[in-house]
Design a protein around this motif. Sequence first.
Motif, PDB file in Angstrom:
ATOM      1  N   UNK A  51       6.273 -18.727  12.554  1.00 43.38           N
ATOM      2  CA  UNK A  51       6.184 -17.340  11.596  1.00 43.38           C
ATOM      3  C   UNK A  51       7.369 -16.663  10.999  1.00 43.38           C
ATOM      4  N   UNK A  52       8.519 -17.648  11.281  1.00 44.09           N
ATOM      5  CA  UNK A  52       9.739 -17.128  10.445  1.00 44.09           C
ATOM      6  C   UNK A  52       9.354 -16.943   8.978  1.00 44.09           C
ATOM      7  N   UNK A  53       8.819 -17.844   8.183  1.00 46.20           N
ATOM      8  CA  UNK A  53       8.898 -17.551   6.829  1.00 46.20           C
ATOM      9  C   UNK A  53       8.095 -16.148   6.777  1.00 46.20           C
ATOM     10  N   UNK A  54       6.948 -16.059   7.337  1.00 47.54           N
ATOM     11  CA  UNK A  54       6.066 -14.776   7.023  1.00 47.54           C
ATOM     12  C   UNK A  54       7.004 -13.555   7.487  1.00 47.54           C
ATOM     13  N   UNK A  55       7.989 -13.470   8.517  1.00 49.23           N
ATOM     14  CA  UNK A  55       8.528 -12.525   8.811  1.00 49.23           C
ATOM     15  C   UNK A  55       9.568 -12.094   7.859  1.00 49.23           C
ATOM     16  N   UNK A  56      10.342 -13.413   7.068  1.00 45.09           N
ATOM     17  CA  UNK A  56      11.190 -12.948   6.265  1.00 45.09           C
ATOM     18  C   UNK A  56      10.388 -12.428   5.062  1.00 45.09           C
ATOM     19  N   UNK A  57       9.138 -12.731   4.836  1.00 41.17           N
ATOM     20  CA  UNK A  57       8.522 -12.205   3.694  1.00 41.17           C
ATOM     21  C   UNK A  57       8.256 -10.750   3.934  1.00 41.17           C
TER      22      UNK A  57
ATOM     23  N   UNK B  46      16.602 -13.272  16.796  1.00 39.57           N
ATOM     24  CA  UNK B  46      16.985 -12.967  15.349  1.00 39.57           C
ATOM     25  C   UNK B  46      16.245 -12.010  14.886  1.00 39.57           C
ATOM     26  N   UNK B  47      14.770 -12.030  14.935  1.00 37.35           N
ATOM     27  CA  UNK B  47      13.753 -11.388  14.647  1.00 37.35           C
ATOM     28  C   UNK B  47      13.887  -9.592  15.035  1.00 37.35           C
ATOM     29  N   UNK B  48      14.268  -9.393  16.093  1.00 39.41           N
ATOM     30  CA  UNK B  48      14.833  -8.280  16.521  1.00 39.41           C
ATOM     31  C   UNK B  48      15.702  -7.678  15.932  1.00 39.41           C
ATOM     32  N   UNK B  49      16.863  -8.333  15.729  1.00 35.21           N
ATOM     33  CA  UNK B  49      17.879  -7.584  14.863  1.00 35.21           C
ATOM     34  C   UNK B  49      17.568  -7.457  13.405  1.00 35.21           C
TER      35      UNK B  49
END
Length: 200
Positions: free
Chosen positions: A48-54, A105-108
């Motif tokens: 889901x990294x791409x979606x979180x970046x979006x 990374x997502x938390x930050x």
Amino acid sequence: MRISTSKSESMVLNRKRVECTLRGGDEILPQVEEFKYLGVLFTSEGRMEREIDRRIGAASAVMRTLHGSVVVKRELSQKAKLSIYQSIFVPALTYGHELWVVTERTRLRVQAAEMSFLHRVAGLSLRDRVRSSVIREELGVDPLLLRIERSQMRWLGHLVRMPPGRLPGEVFRACPTGRRPRGRPKTRWRDYWRISTSTV
């Protein structure tokens, strides 16, 4: 059930690209590496990294749009700005967050996006060196990550209580066969919540 082949695509969930030919009648469905469903981006890697970046990009776009007219406008009260924060910025940032695996990374990145908005609402900058917890307390705002975790916990409860036959519950309880590749395994949603609930 009828399937419109002109609107259908196929995708294989795998770390490496796997060719898979699916036919709808006489037509071969195009195979894709990613697609959007209900506004959420899914990739063939199952991450889901791409979606979180979006989502973070969408929230940043919202802040840029509202910056001059709302966020730093002195004529608007903090209450009005926080109302816009809750009703526009937060949904843009957290849409589909029930599926996220919240890595460090997502938390930050989520915290940075959140505090970028709240700093401006409070009339502060990074140079003022005011702790994020102090700003949230003064504005009366809960940490966004805490809200995300509570919402994910509710979704976990729904999954656990789902009766047999419901697709989300079946996927959650499924135990795929096979061997994982070498190296540190990727954190799955189930692993993430097993760790989170064990520390509560």
